[in-house]
Design a protein around this motif. Structure first.
Motif, PDB file in Angstrom:
ATOM      1  N   THR A 288      48.841  22.885 -45.543  1.00 14.45           N
ATOM      2  CA  THR A 288      48.101  24.145 -45.552  1.00 14.45           C
ATOM      3  C   THR A 288      46.601  23.923 -45.759  1.00 14.45           C
ATOM      4  OG1 THR A 288      48.583  24.409 -47.924  1.00 14.45           O
ATOM      5  CG2 THR A 288      50.043  25.538 -46.359  1.00 14.45           C
ATOM      6  N   ARG A 289      46.195  22.649 -45.874  1.00 16.87           N
ATOM      7  CA  ARG A 289      44.775  22.312 -45.973  1.00 16.87           C
ATOM      8  C   ARG A 289      44.511  21.060 -45.156  1.00 16.87           C
ATOM      9  NH1 ARG A 289      44.232  23.044 -52.538  1.00 16.87           N
ATOM     10  NH2 ARG A 289      44.823  25.246 -52.557  1.00 16.87           N
ATOM     11  N   LEU A 290      43.381  21.067 -44.466  1.00 15.27           N
ATOM     12  CA  LEU A 290      42.994  19.911 -43.675  1.00 15.27           C
ATOM     13  C   LEU A 290      41.550  19.551 -44.001  1.00 15.27           C
ATOM     14  CD1 LEU A 290      43.819  17.874 -41.503  1.00 15.27           C
ATOM     15  CD2 LEU A 290      43.018  19.502 -39.775  1.00 15.27           C
ATOM     16  N   TYR A 291      41.356  18.299 -44.385  1.00 10.97           N
ATOM     17  CA  TYR A 291      40.026  17.791 -44.710  1.00 10.97           C
ATOM     18  C   TYR A 291      39.447  17.126 -43.462  1.00 10.97           C
ATOM     19  CZ  TYR A 291      41.284  18.627 -49.577  1.00 10.97           C
ATOM     20  OH  TYR A 291      41.660  19.231 -50.760  1.00 10.97           O
ATOM     21  N   LEU A 292      38.328  17.629 -42.999  1.00 16.09           N
ATOM     22  CA  LEU A 292      37.678  17.124 -41.798  1.00 16.09           C
ATOM     23  C   LEU A 292      36.649  16.078 -42.217  1.00 16.09           C
ATOM     24  CD1 LEU A 292      37.077  20.570 -40.049  1.00 16.09           C
ATOM     25  CD2 LEU A 292      39.070  19.056 -39.831  1.00 16.09           C
ATOM     26  N   GLN A 293      36.944  14.808 -41.935  1.00 17.22           N
ATOM     27  CA  GLN A 293      36.021  13.743 -42.306  1.00 17.22           C
ATOM     28  C   GLN A 293      34.830  13.765 -41.350  1.00 17.22           C
ATOM     29  OE1 GLN A 293      36.784   9.684 -41.256  1.00 17.22           O
ATOM     30  NE2 GLN A 293      36.244   8.925 -43.283  1.00 17.22           N
ATOM     31  N   VAL A 294      33.673  14.149 -41.881  1.00 17.53           N
ATOM     32  CA  VAL A 294      32.440  14.262 -41.098  1.00 17.53           C
ATOM     33  C   VAL A 294      31.586  13.045 -41.414  1.00 17.53           C
ATOM     34  CG1 VAL A 294      30.406  15.671 -40.662  1.00 17.53           C
ATOM     35  CG2 VAL A 294      32.588  16.773 -41.210  1.00 17.53           C
ATOM     36  N   LEU A 295      31.392  12.177 -40.424  1.00 17.95           N
ATOM     37  CA  LEU A 295      30.696  10.915 -40.661  1.00 17.95           C
ATOM     38  C   LEU A 295      29.218  10.959 -40.274  1.00 17.95           C
ATOM     39  CD1 LEU A 295      33.482   8.413 -39.552  1.00 17.95           C
ATOM     40  CD2 LEU A 295      32.770   9.008 -41.879  1.00 17.95           C
ATOM     41  N   ASP A 296      28.840  11.822 -39.338  1.00 11.76           N
ATOM     42  CA  ASP A 296      27.422  11.977 -38.986  1.00 11.76           C
ATOM     43  C   ASP A 296      26.907  13.217 -39.717  1.00 11.76           C
ATOM     44  OD1 ASP A 296      24.915  12.246 -37.938  1.00 11.76           O
ATOM     45  OD2 ASP A 296      25.547  12.352 -35.848  1.00 11.76           O
ATOM     46  N   LEU A 297      26.294  12.990 -40.879  1.00 14.52           N
ATOM     47  CA  LEU A 297      25.892  14.115 -41.722  1.00 14.52           C
ATOM     48  C   LEU A 297      24.642  14.822 -41.219  1.00 14.52           C
ATOM     49  CD1 LEU A 297      26.650  12.673 -45.279  1.00 14.52           C
ATOM     50  CD2 LEU A 297      28.125  13.997 -43.756  1.00 14.52           C
TER      51      LEU A 297
END
Length: 314
Positions: A288-297
């Motif tokens: 019910t939760r998804l963490y979106l790994q954002v590498l280009d900040l």
């Protein structure tokens, strides 16, 4: 009642980011409607990046963001148990919870990245000892927070002893800030999750691995008489979304990855592709939760694209 599905932003600042970089991402995420901003807790870069200007401390960062955001949940995936003694960590997290008005979540792991310990003079025991300490840390932190006001907390373990602790300060959230546990260990990880976790997270694994591990956690809950449904299921996947193939390729190149690999192992593709993949994950795992790994900040448009073209379809 089914929990609403939530998208969360997950950053890796050890790869090279200042506090101001993280603040821009957090404010963008809050304005775009994301549920939370999480960050890793590492002191050394990984891979071929320079890591400059150097690491930022996770809980110092979250304390700052607590005062500069108003709605976002804030937390770690995962704080390493090797970095901090459990009593002072309980104090830090409770203080940041107060500073944020009750928006903090503690992801806690045993610690795994040996090189960062060597680089900054942090002891790095054997895996067995790290897990033994980790189990005691979870008991202590949750025990301190659960101690009623006016009472004291004591603990005597193999590695930590607390006597007559006033168990202060108290966090704002009651009964405590959510505790996140994660990982693919087959026995001890599910057992600790069953005892202590409010959320169980699986980072960067394939669907079959995820299904099997969530089942282990559920079995560990049942073994101690806990309802497995009490534990939120979540996952983390690297993000690379574009309106067309050219934009997808540009974003993949910016993080040093190949599009086919990202499509196979992460969340890469057009918004419609991402919606379909998230749907498959939800159907098979019950997350019910998804963490979106954002590498280009620096690519804030990336976050806004997901918020406008993916989130409404979920």
């Amino acid at each position: 009642m089914t929990e609403e599905f939530k998208l969360r932003v997950f950053t890796e600042p050890q790869q090279g980011a200042t506090y101001d970089d993280l603040l821009r991402v957090a404010r963008t995420a809050e304005a775009a409607g994301y549920d939370a901003f999480f960050r890793s807790d590492h002191y050394l870069k990984m891979g071929s990046v320079t890591g400059e200007p150097g690491p930022t401390d996770a809980w110092v960062t979250l304390a700052g963001l607590a005062r500069e955001t108003s709605r976002l949940r804030l937390g770690t995936l995962m704080t390493a148990g090797t970095f901090r003694l459990p009593g002072p960590l309980a104090i830090s997290v409770a203080q940041v919870d107060q500073m944020s008005g009750g928006r903090v979540e503690l992801g806690l792991g045993s610690g795994w990245y040996g090189d960062e310990h060597t680089a900054y003079g942090i002891p790095f025991p054997s895996l067995k000892e790290r897990f033994d300490r980790y189990a005691e840390q979870l008991q202590i932190i949750t025990g301190l927070w659960a101690t009623p006001p006016g009472e004291t907390f004591g603990f005597e373990g193999s590695y930590y002893t607390l006597a007559d602790s006033p168990a202060l300060p108290k966090p704002v959230q009651s009964p405590r800030p959510p505790v996140l546990i994660g990982g693919t260990g087959k026995k001890r990880t599910p057992e600790l999750a069953a005892r202590f976790a409010d959320e169980f997270n699986l980072p960067f694994v394939d669907l079959d691995t995820a299904v099997t591990q969530y089942e282990r956690v559920s079995a560990a809950c049942s073994a101690i008489g806990r309802d497995p449904g009490e534990i939120v299921r979540s996952a983390a996947l690297v993000l690379c979304v574009g309106k067309d193939e050219a934009e997808i390729a540009r974003r993949a190149e910016a993080i040093g990855r190949e599009v086919p690999e990202l499509r196979a192992n992460g969340l890469a593709g057009t918004p419609d592709e991402i919606v379909d993949k998230i749907g498959t994950w939800r159907e098979r795992t019950g997350i019910t939760r998804l963490y979106l790994q954002v590498l280009d900040l620096s690519d804030l448009d990336h976050l806004e694209l997901v918020a406008s073209a993916v989130a409404p379809q979920l």
